[in-house]
Design a protein around this motif. Structure first.
Motif, PDB file in Angstrom:
ATOM      1  N   PHE A  82       0.862  -1.276  -0.060  1.00 64.08           N
ATOM      2  CA  PHE A  82       0.095  -0.116   0.008  1.00 64.08           C
ATOM      3  C   PHE A  82       0.737   1.133   0.049  1.00 64.08           C
ATOM      4  O   PHE A  82       1.855   1.229   0.709  1.00 64.08           O
ATOM      5  N   TRP A  83       0.332   2.325  -0.910  1.00 61.71           N
ATOM      6  CA  TRP A  83       0.972   3.588  -0.807  1.00 61.71           C
ATOM      7  C   TRP A  83      -0.069   4.585  -0.428  1.00 61.71           C
ATOM      8  O   TRP A  83      -1.096   4.687  -1.109  1.00 61.71           O
ATOM      9  N   ILE A  84       0.290   5.549   0.159  1.00 62.51           N
ATOM     10  CA  ILE A  84      -0.614   6.650   0.652  1.00 62.51           C
ATOM     11  C   ILE A  84       0.350   7.880   0.465  1.00 62.51           C
ATOM     12  O   ILE A  84       1.190   8.178   1.030  1.00 62.51           O
ATOM     13  N   TRP A  85      -0.274   8.786  -0.456  1.00 66.21           N
ATOM     14  CA  TRP A  85       0.301   9.980  -0.805  1.00 66.21           C
ATOM     15  C   TRP A  85      -0.560  11.071  -0.075  1.00 66.21           C
ATOM     16  O   TRP A  85      -1.947  10.826  -0.403  1.00 66.21           O
ATOM     17  N   PHE A  86      -0.386  12.161   0.566  1.00 67.68           N
ATOM     18  CA  PHE A  86      -1.247  13.175   1.030  1.00 67.68           C
ATOM     19  C   PHE A  86      -0.491  14.426   1.222  1.00 67.68           C
ATOM     20  O   PHE A  86       0.608  14.508   0.949  1.00 67.68           O
ATOM     21  N   ASP A  87      -1.465  15.404   1.279  1.00 70.88           N
ATOM     22  CA  ASP A  87      -1.077  16.869   1.757  1.00 70.88           C
ATOM     23  C   ASP A  87      -2.189  17.188   2.765  1.00 70.88           C
ATOM     24  O   ASP A  87      -2.890  16.462   3.080  1.00 70.88           O
ATOM     25  N   SER A  88      -2.326  18.514   2.842  1.00 72.21           N
ATOM     26  CA  SER A  88      -3.290  19.157   3.941  1.00 72.21           C
ATOM     27  C   SER A  88      -4.869  19.175   3.319  1.00 72.21           C
ATOM     28  O   SER A  88      -5.681  19.308   3.883  1.00 72.21           O
ATOM     29  N   ARG A  89      -4.693  19.030   2.009  1.00 72.14           N
ATOM     30  CA  ARG A  89      -5.915  18.882   1.090  1.00 72.14           C
ATOM     31  C   ARG A  89      -6.437  17.736   0.921  1.00 72.14           C
ATOM     32  O   ARG A  89      -7.757  17.506   0.656  1.00 72.14           O
ATOM     33  N   ALA A  90      -5.937  16.670   0.661  1.00 77.23           N
ATOM     34  CA  ALA A  90      -6.198  15.304  -0.111  1.00 77.23           C
ATOM     35  C   ALA A  90      -5.185  14.363   0.096  1.00 77.23           C
ATOM     36  O   ALA A  90      -4.214  14.558   0.515  1.00 77.23           O
ATOM     37  N   TYR A  91      -5.724  13.253  -0.197  1.00 75.76           N
ATOM     38  CA  TYR A  91      -4.964  12.032  -0.114  1.00 75.76           C
ATOM     39  C   TYR A  91      -5.289  10.812  -1.232  1.00 75.76           C
ATOM     40  O   TYR A  91      -6.642  10.914  -1.770  1.00 75.76           O
ATOM     41  N   VAL A  92      -4.498   9.994  -1.550  1.00 75.33           N
ATOM     42  CA  VAL A  92      -4.849   9.057  -2.363  1.00 75.33           C
ATOM     43  C   VAL A  92      -4.179   7.537  -1.491  1.00 75.33           C
ATOM     44  O   VAL A  92      -3.035   7.807  -1.162  1.00 75.33           O
ATOM     45  N   ILE A  93      -4.788   6.473  -1.811  1.00 72.77           N
ATOM     46  CA  ILE A  93      -4.373   5.241  -1.160  1.00 72.77           C
ATOM     47  C   ILE A  93      -4.431   4.293  -2.699  1.00 72.77           C
ATOM     48  O   ILE A  93      -5.499   4.077  -3.184  1.00 72.77           O
ATOM     49  N   ALA A  94      -3.272   3.725  -2.708  1.00 75.67           N
ATOM     50  CA  ALA A  94      -2.988   2.600  -3.749  1.00 75.67           C
ATOM     51  C   ALA A  94      -2.529   1.475  -3.220  1.00 75.67           C
ATOM     52  O   ALA A  94      -1.777   1.383  -2.305  1.00 75.67           O
ATOM     53  N   SER A  95      -2.838   0.201  -3.744  1.00 74.62           N
ATOM     54  CA  SER A  95      -2.267  -0.766  -3.610  1.00 74.62           C
ATOM     55  C   SER A  95      -1.276  -1.414  -5.000  1.00 74.62           C
ATOM     56  O   SER A  95      -1.917  -1.091  -5.878  1.00 74.62           O
ATOM     57  N   VAL A  96      -0.147  -1.839  -4.841  1.00 75.75           N
ATOM     58  CA  VAL A  96       0.564  -2.427  -5.786  1.00 75.75           C
ATOM     59  C   VAL A  96       0.894  -3.892  -5.795  1.00 75.75           C
ATOM     60  O   VAL A  96       1.293  -4.194  -4.640  1.00 75.75           O
ATOM     61  N   CYS A  97       0.699  -4.345  -6.687  1.00 74.49           N
ATOM     62  CA  CYS A  97       1.295  -5.739  -6.772  1.00 74.49           C
ATOM     63  C   CYS A  97       1.864  -6.040  -8.160  1.00 74.49           C
ATOM     64  O   CYS A  97       0.989  -6.224  -9.002  1.00 74.49           O
ATOM     65  N   ARG A  98       3.138  -6.169  -8.189  1.00 66.57           N
ATOM     66  CA  ARG A  98       4.006  -6.265  -9.402  1.00 66.57           C
ATOM     67  C   ARG A  98       3.702  -5.174 -10.510  1.00 66.57           C
ATOM     68  O   ARG A  98       4.097  -4.088  -9.964  1.00 66.57           O
ATOM     69  N   GLU A  99       3.166  -5.469 -11.640  1.00 64.54           N
ATOM     70  CA  GLU A  99       2.988  -4.578 -12.440  1.00 64.54           C
ATOM     71  C   GLU A  99       1.332  -4.046 -12.483  1.00 64.54           C
ATOM     72  O   GLU A  99       0.910  -3.284 -13.437  1.00 64.54           O
ATOM     73  N   GLU A 100       0.876  -4.363 -11.369  1.00 64.30           N
ATOM     74  CA  GLU A 100      -0.656  -3.667 -11.320  1.00 64.30           C
ATOM     75  C   GLU A 100      -0.700  -3.193 -10.319  1.00 64.30           C
ATOM     76  O   GLU A 100      -0.099  -3.424  -9.090  1.00 64.30           O
ATOM     77  N   ALA A 101      -1.698  -2.157 -10.012  1.00 68.34           N
ATOM     78  CA  ALA A 101      -2.009  -1.390  -9.006  1.00 68.34           C
ATOM     79  C   ALA A 101      -3.563  -1.088  -8.889  1.00 68.34           C
ATOM     80  O   ALA A 101      -4.201  -1.202 -10.089  1.00 68.34           O
ATOM     81  N   GLU A 102      -4.198  -0.698  -7.830  1.00 65.08           N
ATOM     82  CA  GLU A 102      -5.482  -0.324  -7.755  1.00 65.08           C
ATOM     83  C   GLU A 102      -5.481   0.848  -6.952  1.00 65.08           C
ATOM     84  O   GLU A 102      -5.008   1.119  -5.817  1.00 65.08           O
ATOM     85  N   ILE A 103      -6.502   1.830  -7.368  1.00 65.86           N
ATOM     86  CA  ILE A 103      -6.568   2.968  -6.608  1.00 65.86           C
ATOM     87  C   ILE A 103      -7.717   2.487  -5.547  1.00 65.86           C
ATOM     88  O   ILE A 103      -8.805   2.497  -5.998  1.00 65.86           O
ATOM     89  N   GLU A 104      -7.329   2.574  -4.350  1.00 63.11           N
ATOM     90  CA  GLU A 104      -8.263   2.250  -3.217  1.00 63.11           C
ATOM     91  C   GLU A 104      -9.004   3.423  -2.801  1.00 63.11           C
ATOM     92  O   GLU A 104     -10.341   3.139  -2.404  1.00 63.11           O
ATOM     93  N   ARG A 105      -8.572   4.561  -2.597  1.00 64.41           N
ATOM     94  CA  ARG A 105      -9.252   5.772  -2.103  1.00 64.41           C
ATOM     95  C   ARG A 105      -8.773   7.145  -2.549  1.00 64.41           C
ATOM     96  O   ARG A 105      -7.388   6.895  -2.778  1.00 64.41           O
TER      97      ARG A 105
END
Length: 181
Positions: A82-105
């Motif tokens: 899982f990767w989460i990127w954020f700042d004070s206004r927003a965030y995104v959560i993604a899961s990565v498995c090899r060459e595929e990813a899913e935007i979770e939130r």
């Protein structure tokens, strides 16, 4: 030489009301020691376990009726996929498995919705996923969330399928994907 700041109770009350979403001191310190230009032009950080209190407040503010709890967020933060990127206004959560990813939130604070923040953070996340050699990105979105569907289409996501009556409001889940080159 250190500087001394005189903070009156009136200024402190104004500060508290403006910064309530940034109440966690560790995030507040990181946020205020970065440059104004970095904050305005999309300096997103990868979240760590120290960011849990702030992420929880972002989550509750962005999704007050369907937020992920502290337990879920803390489990996500310790998993390498899982990767989460954020700042004070927003965030995104993604899961990565090899060459595929899913935007979770993706969550954008209500005060910043409709101002391009979602576009900025999604573009940033897609760039980060490309850098990880991801070839295909998946997501699902409530059919009633027209703004999000437009955002995803703007980035080239295409319809993959539908899960009928998936959401509690009776909405279908629209399944979308993006092939990254």
């Amino acid at each position: 030489a250190s500087r001394r700041f005189d903070i009156s109770s009136e200024n402190l009350a104004v500060f508290d009301s403006q910064m309530s979403a940034l109440a966690d001191y560790s995030f507040w310190l990181r946020f205020h020691t970065t440059s104004f230009a970095d904050r305005i032009f999309g300096m997103f950080s990868r979240a760590g376990s120290d960011d849990l209190p702030f992420l929880e407040r972002l989550e509750i503010t962005c999704f007050p009726f369907e937020f992920w709890g502290r337990g879920t967020l803390s489990q996500i933060l310790v998993q390498e996929r899982f990767w989460i990127w954020f700042d004070s206004r927003a965030y995104v959560i993604a899961s990565v498995c090899r060459e595929e990813a899913e935007i979770e939130r993706i969550g954008v604070m209500p005060a910043h919705q409709g101002k391009g923040v979602g576009t900025t953070i999604l573009g940033f996340a897609l760039d980060q996923l490309r850098a990880q050699n991801v070839e295909r990105i998946y997501l699902e979105v409530n059919e009633h969330n027209i703004a999000a569907r437009r955002l995803y289409a703007h980035f080239g996501f295409v319809l993959d399928g539908v899960r009928p009556d998936y959401y509690g409001d009776g909405g279908d889940a629209i399944l979308m994907s993006l092939t990254v080159k």
